[in-house]
Motif scaffolding. Sequence first.
Motif, short mmCIF file in Angstrom:
data_model
loop_
_atom_site.label_atom_id
_atom_site.label_comp_id
_atom_site.label_asym_id
_atom_site.label_seq_id
_atom_site.Cartn_x
_atom_site.Cartn_y
_atom_site.Cartn_z
N LEU A 96 41.55 51.81 39.91
CA LEU A 96 41.78 51.36 38.54
C LEU A 96 43.10 50.60 38.37
O LEU A 96 43.11 49.49 37.81
N PRO A 97 44.24 51.14 38.87
CA PRO A 97 45.47 50.34 38.75
C PRO A 97 45.45 49.09 39.62
O PRO A 97 46.05 48.07 39.26
N LEU A 98 44.75 49.15 40.77
CA LEU A 98 44.68 47.97 41.64
C LEU A 98 43.90 46.85 40.96
O LEU A 98 44.28 45.68 41.05
N ILE A 99 42.82 47.18 40.27
CA ILE A 99 42.06 46.17 39.54
C ILE A 99 42.94 45.47 38.51
O ILE A 99 42.97 44.23 38.43
N ARG A 100 43.67 46.25 37.74
CA ARG A 100 44.55 45.65 36.71
C ARG A 100 45.63 44.79 37.35
O ARG A 100 45.94 43.68 36.86
N ALA A 101 46.20 45.26 38.46
CA ALA A 101 47.25 44.50 39.14
C ALA A 101 46.70 43.20 39.73
O ALA A 101 47.36 42.16 39.68
N CYS A 102 45.49 43.25 40.28
CA CYS A 102 44.89 42.05 40.86
C CYS A 102 44.65 40.99 39.79
O CYS A 102 44.95 39.81 39.99
N VAL A 103 44.09 41.40 38.67
CA VAL A 103 43.82 40.43 37.60
C VAL A 103 45.13 39.81 37.11
O VAL A 103 45.22 38.59 36.92
N ALA A 104 46.15 40.63 36.95
CA ALA A 104 47.44 40.11 36.48
C ALA A 104 48.05 39.12 37.47
O ALA A 104 48.70 38.15 37.07
N ALA A 105 47.82 39.37 38.77
CA ALA A 105 48.43 38.54 39.81
C ALA A 105 47.49 37.45 40.33
O ALA A 105 47.83 36.75 41.28
N ALA A 106 46.32 37.30 39.70
CA ALA A 106 45.32 36.28 40.10
C ALA A 106 44.80 36.50 41.51
O ALA A 106 44.43 35.55 42.19
N VAL A 107 44.76 37.75 41.96
CA VAL A 107 44.15 38.08 43.25
C VAL A 107 42.66 38.28 43.03
O VAL A 107 42.27 39.10 42.17
N PRO A 108 41.78 37.59 43.75
CA PRO A 108 40.34 37.69 43.49
C PRO A 108 39.79 39.09 43.69
O PRO A 108 40.17 39.80 44.63
N ILE A 109 38.90 39.50 42.78
CA ILE A 109 38.23 40.79 42.90
C ILE A 109 36.74 40.62 42.65
O ILE A 109 36.31 39.78 41.86
N LEU A 110 35.95 41.45 43.36
CA LEU A 110 34.51 41.52 43.16
C LEU A 110 34.13 42.98 43.08
O LEU A 110 34.34 43.74 44.04
N GLY A 111 33.60 43.40 41.94
CA GLY A 111 33.16 44.78 41.76
C GLY A 111 31.66 44.89 41.95
O GLY A 111 30.90 44.08 41.41
N ILE A 208 36.13 39.11 33.55
CA ILE A 208 37.28 39.41 32.70
C ILE A 208 37.72 38.15 31.97
O ILE A 208 38.01 37.13 32.60
N ALA A 209 37.74 38.23 30.66
CA ALA A 209 38.13 37.07 29.85
C ALA A 209 39.57 36.66 30.15
O ALA A 209 40.46 37.51 30.27
N ASP A 210 39.76 35.37 30.29
CA ASP A 210 41.09 34.78 30.49
C ASP A 210 41.78 35.25 31.77
O ASP A 210 43.01 35.14 31.89
N ALA A 211 41.01 35.76 32.72
CA ALA A 211 41.61 36.13 34.01
C ALA A 211 42.09 34.86 34.72
O ALA A 211 41.36 33.86 34.75
N PRO A 212 43.28 34.88 35.30
CA PRO A 212 43.77 33.68 35.98
C PRO A 212 43.11 33.44 37.33
O PRO A 212 43.27 32.37 37.92
N GLY A 213 42.35 34.42 37.83
CA GLY A 213 41.67 34.28 39.11
C GLY A 213 40.24 34.79 39.02
O GLY A 213 39.75 35.15 37.94
N PHE A 214 39.55 34.82 40.15
CA PHE A 214 38.18 35.31 40.26
C PHE A 214 38.16 36.80 39.93
O PHE A 214 38.82 37.60 40.59
N ALA A 215 37.42 37.21 38.89
CA ALA A 215 37.38 38.62 38.47
C ALA A 215 35.99 38.92 37.93
O ALA A 215 35.77 38.94 36.71
N LEU A 216 35.04 39.14 38.85
CA LEU A 216 33.64 39.34 38.50
C LEU A 216 33.15 40.69 38.99
O LEU A 216 33.66 41.24 39.97
N GLY A 217 32.14 41.20 38.30
CA GLY A 217 31.50 42.44 38.72
C GLY A 217 30.00 42.37 38.51
O GLY A 217 29.53 41.74 37.55
N VAL A 218 29.25 43.01 39.41
CA VAL A 218 27.79 43.06 39.28
C VAL A 218 27.33 44.50 39.47
O VAL A 218 27.88 45.24 40.28
N GLN A 219 26.31 44.90 38.71
CA GLN A 219 25.83 46.27 38.79
C GLN A 219 24.85 46.47 39.95
O GLN A 219 24.64 47.58 40.41
N TRP A 220 24.27 45.37 40.45
CA TRP A 220 23.35 45.49 41.58
C TRP A 220 24.12 45.45 42.89
O TRP A 220 25.35 45.47 42.92
N HIS A 221 23.41 45.41 44.02
CA HIS A 221 24.04 45.44 45.35
C HIS A 221 23.78 44.13 46.09
O HIS A 221 22.84 44.02 46.88
#
Length: 258
Positions: A96-111, A208-221
Amino acid sequence: MSRPVIGIIGNSHLINDSYLVQAAGDMNMQAVREVCDALPLIVPADPDMVDINDLLCACDGFIFPGGRPNVHPEEYGEDATPAHGDFDRGRDRVALPLIRACVAAAVPILGICRGFQEINVAFGGSLYPEIRDLPGRDNHRMPPDGTIEEKFAMRHTITFTDGGVFHRLMGKREVMTNSLHGQGIKVAGPRVVIDGTAPDSTPEAIHIADAPGFALGVQWHPEYQAGLDMVSRPLFEAFGQAAAAHAAGKRAPMRKSA
């Protein structure tokens, strides 16, 4: 030039009911290596073993994959019940804190699956403990029996927002996906944009709205046959390109001031 490094958040696992390990699925690692063209790195889901700033320096992107334990409802202000299933508090305290930190720092995340739910919770959202118990909803859980191919078979369509992030990424508004989850989004966090839903209205794609980097999540696999599936491949390719761009920015030499 070396490949970007993508951290895959691990899951605690007992071998022979006695030896504790941190594990990541081969499917996710293969998707990272073969489709993202990146180096997969398992990140221990234990806050005593990792530091968020160290992880941001070490990795160029992160995948938050599925996992059998669920996010603890205390993280979104609710009490735990038997319907919530098992928990992994160590992963909660890393992810949870890593997700918030990544979005703030524009580090790409995929959930993915649980990771999709973690993104929502990290940004103030909540979860239903069991989608299939809700009126009008379908059973989205993994089939209890069958081969891997049968468990990961295509189960339902997902419709994306017209002109939205996923519509542009996939090049189409409707796709077919697998379905292997029990929980789902109850209330979307203030910055969480629901960009795709199943036929029963269950949220399946977010960003994530207004994320400076890639911040997407999908419920499937999407990791299942990621290199062959026409929905999975563009998702992992886009994520890999975002990680490569982030890595290139980190490696770029600093310009000397005049």
